[in-house]
Scaffold this active site. Structure first.
Site, PDB file in Angstrom:
ATOM      1  CE1 TYR A  62      43.929  44.985  47.070  1.00 17.02           C
ATOM      2  CE2 TYR A  62      42.689  46.953  46.492  1.00 17.02           C
ATOM      3  CZ  TYR A  62      43.704  46.064  46.228  1.00 17.02           C
ATOM      4  OH  TYR A  62      44.508  46.255  45.124  1.00 17.02           O
ATOM      5  NE  ARG A  66      41.737  42.002  38.697  1.00 14.29           N
ATOM      6  CZ  ARG A  66      43.033  42.039  38.973  1.00 14.29           C
ATOM      7  NH1 ARG A  66      43.600  43.164  39.326  1.00 14.29           N
ATOM      8  NH2 ARG A  66      43.765  40.945  38.903  1.00 14.29           N
ATOM      9  CB  VAL A  89      39.163  44.658  31.575  1.00 13.13           C
ATOM     10  CG1 VAL A  89      39.712  44.283  30.209  1.00 13.13           C
ATOM     11  CG2 VAL A  89      39.147  46.176  31.737  1.00 13.13           C
ATOM     12  N   GLY A 126      25.905  51.626  35.402  1.00 11.92           N
ATOM     13  CA  GLY A 126      27.010  51.683  34.447  1.00 11.92           C
ATOM     14  C   GLY A 126      27.564  53.080  34.247  1.00 11.92           C
ATOM     15  NE  ARG A 162      29.798  58.696  44.490  1.00 13.52           N
ATOM     16  CZ  ARG A 162      30.263  59.947  44.604  1.00 13.52           C
ATOM     17  NH1 ARG A 162      29.872  60.895  43.807  1.00 13.52           N
ATOM     18  NH2 ARG A 162      31.161  60.244  45.535  1.00 13.52           N
TER      19      ARG A 162
END
Ligand code: NAD
Ligand code: UDP
Length: 316
Positions: free
Chosen positions: A149, A190, A192, A211, A279
């Site tokens: 990608y 994804r 969200v 996270g 990151r």
């Protein structure tokens, strides 16, 4: 009689998440829209309302094959955008990026159409400058699992600028940062959509890594507005132009926000970080503000609420 300002506009990937919102807007603006899609990740449901419209036409076509059409503008959006989808068949992803760009640029050259490429913040890879501006060349692994990608999109940008220099094709390159909103596929992986669906179902919220990685989230209506402004900008504005919302979130804070907004009983689980996962990511949108007079107007709180309402309605 055909209105003078009405254009024939091709949207590749028009049945996908961003593409279908773009088709909506272009139809509202009274253009003729030709939506082309192979339905890999897009669906007819995304464009059902548009099908009866006299200015809307749907073509099932795979962009790795050439196509001959007569249009005034091309928005080249066809390409799976979620890691699980673009990694499903990486060779096909590269072909879509590169052969797709060659076919659309060839078409633009032949019919003298203006063409916009949906590029991505992934061209910056795992960036070592923050926020990212358009002058930054990126830090991309050329042989990793995201490369099909990232490098596909980088090569597409190269093709756009070579067709521009060599053949004077009128190009626009948008570097799109993480965008979310209604019509994201519930299983598209994804962050969200995953977190909202998990929260609404009371399932574990899956954070990859600790996270602390960041992303900046742009609401779909703002993004579509930016794409249209870039297409309509003066000819010297080729881009690349970053389009995104500089509101930066850690993935952990996003998870907690979505749990709170959905009043969910879900708990957070930590899973391994995928290879080469950037990151940090935040757009510098100085260029978009200066050249297009564009900046996002929907805050993450408001955009998430609309997206949660959407998923609530489709999930019953
Ligand atoms: P999406 O997966 O919902 O839409 C992509 C569409 O392209 C789908 O309808 C799919 O069926 C179609 N498609 C894929 N391969 C095709 C092919 N070979 N021929 C014809 N159609 C094909 O993804 P999206 O989020 O709507 O992304 C649209 C574009 O924007 C992509 O090019 C993506 O790289 C870019 N982008 C999106 C984001 C984002 O956050 N949504 C961020 C950066 C860039
Ligand atoms: N992510 C996560 N849990 C999920 C899906 C994604 O923690 O269920 C993380 C992912 O590792 C990345 C960030 O959220 O750090 C954004 O992922 P997404 O796939 O939405 O976008 P991209 O990595 O392409 O920016």
């Amino acid at each position: 009689m055909k209105r003078f300002s009405r254009k024939r506009i091709l949207v590749t990937g028009g049945a996908g998440f961003l593409g279908s919102h773009l088709c909506d807007r272009l139809i509202q603006e009274d253009h003729e829209v030709l939506c082309m899609d192979n339905f890999f990740t897009g669906s007819k449901e995304n464009i059902t309302r548009l099908l009866p419209h006299p200015n809307f036409e749907l073509v099932r076509h795979d962009l790795v094959q050439p196509i001959f059409l007569e249009v005034d503008e091309i928005y080249n959006l066809a390409c799976p955008a979620s890691p699980i989808h673009y990694q499903y068949n990486p060779v096909k992803t590269i072909k879509t990026c590169i052969l797709g760009a060659i076919h659309m640029l060839g078409l633009a050259k032949r019919v003298k159409a203006k063409i916009l490429q949906a590029s991505t913040s992934e061209v910056y890879g795992d960036p070592d400058i923050h926020p990212q501006n358009e002058a930054y060349w990126g830090r991309v692994n050329p042989i990793g699992i995201r490369s099909c990608y990232d490098e596909g999109k980088r090569c597409a940008e190269t093709l756009f600028f070579d067709y521009h220099r060599q053949n004077r094709v009128n190009i626009r390159v948008a570097r799109i940062f993480n965008t979310y909103g209604p019509r994201m596929h519930p299983n598209d992986g994804r962050v969200v959509s995953n977190f909202i669906v998990q929260a609404l179902q009371g399932k574990d919220i899956t954070i990859y890594g600790d996270g602390r990685q960041t992303r900046s989230f742009c609401y779909v209506d703002d993004l579509v507005d930016g794409l249209i402004r870039l297409m309509n900008a003066p000819d010297e504005v080729t881009g690349p132009v970053n389009l995104g919302n500089p509101e930066e979130w850690t993935i952990r804070d996003l998870a907690e926000k979505i749990i709170a907004m959905t009043a969910s009983s879900a708990s957070i689980v930590f899973l391994p970080m995928p290879q080469d996962d950037p990151r940090q990511r935040k757009p510098d949108i100085t260029q978009a503000e200066r050249l297009l007079g564009w900046k996002p107007s929907t805050g993450v709180q408001e955009g998430l609420q609309r997206t949660i309402d959407y998923f609530r309605s489709v999930m019953g």
